[in-house]
Design an enzyme around this catalytic site. Sequence first.
Site, PDB file in Angstrom:
ATOM      1  N   ILE A  86      27.873  79.297  19.051  1.00 27.50           N
ATOM      2  CA  ILE A  86      28.168  78.361  17.954  1.00 27.50           C
ATOM      3  C   ILE A  86      27.095  78.622  17.128  1.00 27.50           C
ATOM      4  O   ILE A  86      25.855  78.343  17.096  1.00 27.50           O
ATOM      5  CB  ILE A  86      28.266  76.791  18.489  1.00 27.50           C
ATOM      6  CG1 ILE A  86      29.077  76.756  19.802  1.00 27.50           C
ATOM      7  CG2 ILE A  86      28.610  75.933  17.560  1.00 27.50           C
ATOM      8  CD1 ILE A  86      29.142  75.118  20.232  1.00 27.50           C
ATOM      9  N   LYS A  89      22.266  76.978  11.857  1.00 29.08           N
ATOM     10  CA  LYS A  89      21.742  77.023  10.583  1.00 29.08           C
ATOM     11  C   LYS A  89      21.123  78.420  10.044  1.00 29.08           C
ATOM     12  O   LYS A  89      20.742  78.482   8.978  1.00 29.08           O
ATOM     13  CB  LYS A  89      20.661  76.041  10.261  1.00 29.08           C
ATOM     14  CG  LYS A  89      21.447  74.418  10.391  1.00 29.08           C
ATOM     15  CD  LYS A  89      20.336  73.357  10.130  1.00 29.08           C
ATOM     16  CE  LYS A  89      20.970  72.038   9.869  1.00 29.08           C
ATOM     17  NZ  LYS A  89      21.571  71.757  11.202  1.00 29.08           N
ATOM     18  N   THR A  90      21.005  79.258  11.125  1.00 29.27           N
ATOM     19  CA  THR A  90      20.241  80.456  10.904  1.00 29.27           C
ATOM     20  C   THR A  90      21.076  81.772  11.159  1.00 29.27           C
ATOM     21  O   THR A  90      22.313  81.307  11.689  1.00 29.27           O
ATOM     22  CB  THR A  90      18.755  80.676  11.729  1.00 29.27           C
ATOM     23  OG1 THR A  90      19.166  80.849  12.935  1.00 29.27           O
ATOM     24  CG2 THR A  90      18.119  79.523  11.417  1.00 29.27           C
ATOM     25  N   HIS A  92      20.731  83.541  13.906  1.00 22.37           N
ATOM     26  CA  HIS A  92      20.759  84.052  15.072  1.00 22.37           C
ATOM     27  C   HIS A  92      21.834  84.293  15.707  1.00 22.37           C
ATOM     28  O   HIS A  92      21.920  85.205  16.476  1.00 22.37           O
ATOM     29  CB  HIS A  92      19.780  82.725  15.649  1.00 22.37           C
ATOM     30  CG  HIS A  92      19.294  83.277  17.144  1.00 22.37           C
ATOM     31  ND1 HIS A  92      19.687  82.573  18.206  1.00 22.37           N
ATOM     32  CD2 HIS A  92      18.902  84.527  17.575  1.00 22.37           C
ATOM     33  CE1 HIS A  92      18.892  83.140  19.235  1.00 22.37           C
ATOM     34  NE2 HIS A  92      18.605  84.343  18.973  1.00 22.37           N
ATOM     35  N   HIS A 117      36.047  91.758  26.266  1.00 16.94           N
ATOM     36  CA  HIS A 117      34.824  90.892  25.673  1.00 16.94           C
ATOM     37  C   HIS A 117      35.456  89.646  25.266  1.00 16.94           C
ATOM     38  O   HIS A 117      36.711  89.703  24.453  1.00 16.94           O
ATOM     39  CB  HIS A 117      34.658  91.790  24.419  1.00 16.94           C
ATOM     40  CG  HIS A 117      33.665  91.278  23.500  1.00 16.94           C
ATOM     41  ND1 HIS A 117      33.276  89.785  23.490  1.00 16.94           N
ATOM     42  CD2 HIS A 117      33.097  91.819  22.602  1.00 16.94           C
ATOM     43  CE1 HIS A 117      32.420  89.678  22.395  1.00 16.94           C
ATOM     44  NE2 HIS A 117      32.217  90.931  21.830  1.00 16.94           N
ATOM     45  N   ARG A 131      39.688  77.397  22.178  1.00 19.44           N
ATOM     46  CA  ARG A 131      39.578  78.743  22.584  1.00 19.44           C
ATOM     47  C   ARG A 131      39.027  78.588  24.301  1.00 19.44           C
ATOM     48  O   ARG A 131      39.394  79.526  25.000  1.00 19.44           O
ATOM     49  CB  ARG A 131      38.760  79.661  21.780  1.00 19.44           C
ATOM     50  CG  ARG A 131      39.497  80.036  20.585  1.00 19.44           C
ATOM     51  CD  ARG A 131      38.467  80.286  19.486  1.00 19.44           C
ATOM     52  NE  ARG A 131      39.340  80.753  18.354  1.00 19.44           N
ATOM     53  CZ  ARG A 131      39.672  79.696  17.283  1.00 19.44           C
ATOM     54  NH1 ARG A 131      39.517  78.533  17.639  1.00 19.44           N
ATOM     55  NH2 ARG A 131      40.419  79.976  16.263  1.00 19.44           N
TER      56      ARG A 131
HETATM   57  N1  LIG Z   1      22.582  79.533  20.524  1.00 22.50           N
HETATM   58  C1  LIG Z   1      23.155  80.291  21.609  1.00 22.50           C
HETATM   59  C2  LIG Z   1      22.676  81.091  22.491  1.00 22.50           C
HETATM   60  N2  LIG Z   1      21.350  81.238  22.238  1.00 22.50           N
HETATM   61  C3  LIG Z   1      20.524  81.926  23.355  1.00 22.50           C
HETATM   62  C4  LIG Z   1      20.563  83.463  23.539  1.00 22.50           C
HETATM   63  O1  LIG Z   1      21.971  83.861  23.795  1.00 22.50           O
HETATM   64  C5  LIG Z   1      19.655  83.696  24.268  1.00 22.50           C
HETATM   65  O2  LIG Z   1      19.905  83.399  25.780  1.00 22.50           O
HETATM   66  C6  LIG Z   1      18.009  83.412  23.882  1.00 22.50           C
HETATM   67  O3  LIG Z   1      18.082  84.238  22.634  1.00 22.50           O
HETATM   68  C7  LIG Z   1      17.149  84.426  24.570  1.00 22.50           C
HETATM   69  O4  LIG Z   1      17.332  85.567  24.972  1.00 22.50           O
HETATM   70  N3  LIG Z   1      23.184  81.742  23.492  1.00 22.50           N
HETATM   71  C8  LIG Z   1      24.715  81.346  23.692  1.00 22.50           C
HETATM   72  O5  LIG Z   1      25.195  82.004  24.536  1.00 22.50           O
HETATM   73  N4  LIG Z   1      25.219  80.387  22.939  1.00 22.50           N
HETATM   74  C9  LIG Z   1      24.527  79.752  21.695  1.00 22.50           C
HETATM   75  O6  LIG Z   1      25.303  79.187  20.810  1.00 22.50           O
HETATM   76  C1  LIG Z   2      23.412  80.720  18.097  1.00 17.27           C
HETATM   77  C2  LIG Z   2      22.272  80.210  18.235  1.00 17.27           C
HETATM   78  O1  LIG Z   2      21.293  80.543  18.886  1.00 17.27           O
HETATM   79  C3  LIG Z   2      22.080  78.887  17.722  1.00 17.27           C
HETATM   80  O2  LIG Z   2      22.062  77.981  18.524  1.00 17.27           O
HETATM   81  C4  LIG Z   2      20.944  78.680  16.709  1.00 17.27           C
HETATM   82  O3  LIG Z   2      20.753  77.716  15.913  1.00 17.27           O
HETATM   83  P1  LIG Z   2      20.138  77.879  14.615  1.00 17.27           P
HETATM   84  O4  LIG Z   2      20.416  78.948  13.921  1.00 17.27           O
HETATM   85  O5  LIG Z   2      20.270  76.531  13.832  1.00 17.27           O
HETATM   86  O6  LIG Z   2      18.341  77.976  15.036  1.00 17.27           O
END
Ligand SMILES: Nc1c(NC[C@H](O)[C@H](O)[C@H](O)CO)[nH]c(=O)[nH]c1=O
Ligand SMILES: CC(=O)[C@@H](O)COP(=O)(O)O
Length: 175
Positions: A86, A89-90, A92, A117, A131
């Site tokens: 999901i 805010k960044t 990532h 996938h 979904r």
């Molecule tokens: N934010 C979400 C994550 N973040 C964690 C990463 O997948 C990973 O486990 C972490 O960066 C350590 O390596 N993972 C998800 O599956 N879904 C998210 O929304």
């Molecule tokens: C996809 C993620 O890791 C998410 O939870 C990170 O949230 P944020 O981008 O606000 O640090």
Amino acid sequence: MSTALPPRPRQISQTKAHICIVASIYNSEFTDALVENATDELNNILPQATISVARVPGAFEIPVASSALLHAEDTPIVLIALGLIIRGKTQHGDLVAESVTTSLQQLACDTKIPVIHEVLLVDDEKQAYARCIGSQLNRGREAARSAHTMIELFSELGLHQDKKKKSTRSYPSNA
Ligand SMILES: Nc1c(NC[C@H](O)[C@H](O)[C@H](O)CO)[nH]c(=O)[nH]c1=O
Ligand SMILES: CC(=O)[C@@H](O)COP(=O)(O)O
């Protein structure tokens, strides 16, 4: 536009395939539902298949676990990757999603074992619900049906990878 599921394929009753599901735990309300829907659909269309499920912390850990399983002794005939990212805010989330997508595709092509996938990247929980938990767009069921199609295709084309053969080597190598 979100597309509905492909139609349920005919049951393949005789296939005793080993199917591996690698699913992240993160966002477990949704990822648990993906696993449940995928497993239920596999039981409907591939009732003789053996299904193993590996759970990893987050989507980013799915490729390494998948690689280890595809190079293990009891290689699956197909691997299903399930997860939910999901956006926050960044960047990532996008970075994780892109890395996972590229890694899974490379793994499939390297091993010649189909990798399905369904590691989803969504903007909000409404998209996630439709979904993962809803029925009309359920990506867990979609994953199972895609796995079924790939098993049938690879079987018809004689492309299933033989079980990994133990390599016998002497050490030191000049022995
Ligand atoms: N934010 C979400 C994550 N973040 C964690 C990463 O997948 C990973 O486990 C972490 O960066 C350590 O390596 N993972 C998800 O599956 N879904 C998210 O929304
Ligand atoms: C996809 C993620 O890791 C998410 O939870 C990170 O949230 P944020 O981008 O606000 O640090």
